[in-house]
Design a protein around this motif. Structure first.
Motif, short mmCIF file in Angstrom:
data_model
loop_
_atom_site.label_atom_id
_atom_site.label_comp_id
_atom_site.label_asym_id
_atom_site.label_seq_id
_atom_site.Cartn_x
_atom_site.Cartn_y
_atom_site.Cartn_z
N SER A 44 2.43 20.04 3.11
CA SER A 44 3.48 19.04 3.16
C SER A 44 2.90 17.65 3.43
N TYR A 45 3.75 16.64 3.27
CA TYR A 45 3.36 15.26 3.58
C TYR A 45 2.94 15.14 5.04
N LEU A 46 3.73 15.72 5.94
CA LEU A 46 3.42 15.61 7.36
C LEU A 46 2.11 16.30 7.71
N GLU A 47 1.85 17.46 7.11
CA GLU A 47 0.59 18.15 7.34
C GLU A 47 -0.59 17.32 6.83
N SER A 48 -0.40 16.72 5.67
CA SER A 48 -1.47 15.92 5.07
C SER A 48 -1.76 14.68 5.91
N ARG A 49 -0.71 14.01 6.36
CA ARG A 49 -0.90 12.82 7.19
C ARG A 49 -1.56 13.18 8.52
N ARG A 50 -1.13 14.29 9.10
CA ARG A 50 -1.71 14.71 10.37
C ARG A 50 -3.20 15.01 10.22
N ALA A 51 -3.57 15.64 9.12
CA ALA A 51 -4.98 15.97 8.90
C ALA A 51 -5.81 14.69 8.78
N LEU A 52 -5.32 13.72 8.02
CA LEU A 52 -6.05 12.46 7.89
C LEU A 52 -6.17 11.74 9.24
N ARG A 53 -5.09 11.68 9.96
CA ARG A 53 -5.12 11.00 11.26
C ARG A 53 -6.06 11.68 12.24
N PRO A 61 -5.14 3.62 7.03
CA PRO A 61 -4.53 2.40 6.48
C PRO A 61 -4.73 2.25 4.97
N THR A 62 -5.89 2.62 4.47
CA THR A 62 -6.12 2.55 3.03
C THR A 62 -5.24 3.55 2.30
N TRP A 63 -5.15 4.77 2.81
CA TRP A 63 -4.27 5.79 2.22
C TRP A 63 -2.84 5.29 2.16
N GLU A 64 -2.36 4.70 3.24
CA GLU A 64 -0.99 4.21 3.27
C GLU A 64 -0.79 3.09 2.25
N ARG A 65 -1.78 2.22 2.10
CA ARG A 65 -1.67 1.15 1.12
C ARG A 65 -1.66 1.71 -0.30
N ALA A 77 1.43 11.08 -2.37
CA ALA A 77 0.82 10.94 -1.05
C ALA A 77 0.07 12.20 -0.65
N ARG A 78 0.64 13.35 -0.93
CA ARG A 78 -0.01 14.61 -0.60
C ARG A 78 -1.29 14.79 -1.42
N PHE A 79 -1.22 14.44 -2.69
CA PHE A 79 -2.42 14.53 -3.52
C PHE A 79 -3.52 13.61 -2.99
N LEU A 80 -3.20 12.38 -2.68
CA LEU A 80 -4.21 11.42 -2.26
C LEU A 80 -4.84 11.79 -0.91
N SER A 81 -4.14 12.57 -0.10
CA SER A 81 -4.76 13.02 1.15
C SER A 81 -5.91 13.99 0.90
N GLY A 121 -14.85 8.37 -14.73
CA GLY A 121 -15.71 7.31 -15.25
C GLY A 121 -15.52 5.97 -14.58
N ASN A 122 -14.93 5.95 -13.37
CA ASN A 122 -14.67 4.69 -12.66
C ASN A 122 -15.77 4.43 -11.64
N TRP A 123 -16.51 3.36 -11.85
CA TRP A 123 -17.55 2.92 -10.93
C TRP A 123 -16.93 1.81 -10.09
N LEU A 124 -16.59 2.12 -8.85
CA LEU A 124 -15.77 1.23 -8.04
C LEU A 124 -16.60 0.51 -6.99
N ALA A 125 -16.41 -0.80 -6.88
CA ALA A 125 -17.00 -1.60 -5.80
C ALA A 125 -15.86 -2.07 -4.92
N THR A 126 -15.87 -1.68 -3.64
CA THR A 126 -14.75 -1.91 -2.75
C THR A 126 -15.21 -2.35 -1.36
N ARG A 127 -14.23 -2.83 -0.57
CA ARG A 127 -14.41 -3.07 0.87
C ARG A 127 -13.18 -2.54 1.58
N TRP A 128 -12.89 -1.27 1.42
CA TRP A 128 -11.65 -0.72 1.93
C TRP A 128 -11.62 -0.63 3.45
#
Length: 332
Positions: A44-53, A61-65, A77-81, A121-128
Motif C-alpha cells: 500500500s501507499y502507507l507501507e511504501s511511505r513508511r519503508a522510505l521514511r 522529499p524527492t519522492w514526494e516532489r 507513488a507506490r511504484f516510485l517507492s 536510456g536516460n543518463w541523468l545529471a541531478t542534485r536531488w
C-alpha cells in the motif's frame, strides 16, 4: 537484425518538467509491469511511505516532489517507492581496475546486459539531495550505475538467485548510495542496513581508490568482499541455467584475466567490447546494451559501444542524445 537504441543525457538539478516528460513516456510500460499481479499484490501507499521514511529518509522529499509532479496518484507513488516491486533479472559484468604503476586513475568498469525494449536510456545529471550525480537511470529515478561529485562510483549486477523477499528494488538503493555516500565505507554501511528484495552484487570505487564488491540478498546477511570482478553469481553458481545462458563463468574468467594483467586503461576498456564480455543475445534479453567507465578521481563518466564513446564530466555535463545501432559483428 540490427537493434536501434536511443540514449539521452538530461541535466535537471531539481525534478521538474524534464523528468515529468521522461515519466509520461515510460509510465504505461512500467504500470503494466508493476501491476502484473494486480493492485492488491503490491504494498500500500502507507507501507511504501513508511519503508522510505525508515530506511532512506533523505530520499523522501524527492519522492514526494516526484509524486506531486505526476499528479499525486496512488499507484504511481507506490511504484516510485520501489518497495517490494515485481522480480526482475538481468545480466551484467563489472570490475575495478587499478593501474599497478599508478600512472592512470582507477576505474569502475561495467557492461549492462538486458533486453533492448526495457532500456530507459536516460543518463541523468541531478542534485536531488545535494551531491551532483550522473547516473544511468532505471525505474525512472533509480540508478544502474553512476558517479557523484564526492568521488564515489557504483554499479550493480544480478546476483544469480531467484529468491525474492521484503525490500527495495536495487536501482533505488543504488540511487540512495550515490545521493548520500561520500566514500566506499559509507556506501558499504548503507548496503548493510537497507533491505533489498532480490540478490545483487554492487561494486564500489571512491576517489581514494578504496573499493569493495558487496553481495546483498533478501534472505542472507550482506557480505563485503574484495572481488575485483564479478558477473552474475556471488560465491558460487546457484542458478546453473542462467549462468550457462549468460556465459557468466566465461565472462568472469575473461574479466579477471584482464584486471590482473599489466596494461593501459584503454586495453581494459577494450575487453568490455569483445566476446565473451560483449554479448549479442539481444533477442533473448541479455545482450550488451552499453559499457560504462567511471573515473571518480576526475569525476568523468563514459558510455562505450563498439564503434563509439560518449564522454561526460560531472563538472560540465552536456545534454544531448545518441542513436546506437547494435548488430552481431560476427555476421557482418
Amino acid at each position: 537484425m540490427p537493434i536501434s537504441l536511443q540514449f539521452q543525457a538530461v541535466a535537471e538539478d531539481v525534478p521538474g518538467e524534464k523528468w515529468r516528460a521522461l515519466f509520461e513516456r515510460a509510465w504505461p510500460s512500467y504500470r503494466a509491469w508493476f501491476l502484473r499481479s494486480g493492485v492488491a499484490g503490491r504494498p500500500s501507499y502507507l507501507e511504501s511511505r513508511r519503508a522510505l521514511r525508515t530506511h532512506m529518509p533523505e530520499l523522501v522529499p524527492t519522492w514526494e516532489r516526484l509524486v506531486e509532479l505526476i499528479g499525486g496518484g496512488d499507484v504511481e507513488a507506490r511504484f516510485l517507492s520501489l518497495w517490494c516491486p515485481p522480480p526482475y533479472i538481468a545480466g551484467c559484468s563489472q570490475a575495478v581496475w587499478i593501474d599497478p604503476g599508478g600512472h592512470e586513475e582507477p576505474m569502475l568498469l561495467r557492461n549492462y546486459d538486458f533486453a533492448p525494449a526495457l532500456l530507459e536510456g536516460n543518463w541523468l545529471a541531478t542534485r536531488w539531495v545535494g551531491s551532483r550525480v550522473a547516473a544511468m537511470g532505471d525505474c525512472l529515478w533509480g540508478a544502474l550505475d553512476g558517479v557523484n561529485d564526492n568521488g564515489l562510483a557504483a554499479s550493480l549486477s544480478f546476483g544469480g538467485r531467484t529468491v525474492s523477499g521484503t525490500g527495495f528494488g536495487i536501482p533505488l538503493v543504488l540511487r540512495y548510495v550515490l545521493e548520500t555516500a561520500r566514500t566506499t565505507a559509507e556506501a558499504v554501511a548503507i548496503l548493510q542496513r537497507v533491505p533489498v528484495h532480490m540478490s545483487y552484487s554492487v561494486t564500489l570505487l571512491d576517489s581514494k581508490a578504496d573499493w569493495a564488491t558487496v553481495f546483498v540478498n533478501p534472505d542472507r546477511p550482506t557480505e563485503v568482499t574484495r572481488r575485483y570482478a564479478v558477473t552474475n553469481f556471488q560465491n558460487s553458481v546457484e542458478w546453473p541455467e542462467h549462468a550457462r545462458a549468460t556465459h557468466s563463468r566465461d565472462r568472469l574468467a575473461a574479466l579477471q584475466l584482464q584486471i590482473v594483467q599489466p596494461g593501459p586503461a584503454q586495453q581494459a576498456i577494450n575487453v568490455l567490447l569483445q566476446e565473451p564480455l560483449y554479448q549479442n543475445a539481444w533477442q533473448r534479453g541479455y545482450g550488451t546494451l552499453y559499457s560504462a567507465v567511471y573515473r571518480p578521481m576526475s569525476g568523468r563518466a563514459e558510455l562505450w559501444w563498439p564503434e563509439e564513446c560518449w564522454d561526460q564530466s560531472l563538472h560540465s555535463f552536456e545534454e544531448g542524445s545518441r542513436q546506437v545501432i547494435l548488430q552481431d559483428r560476427n555476421r557482418l
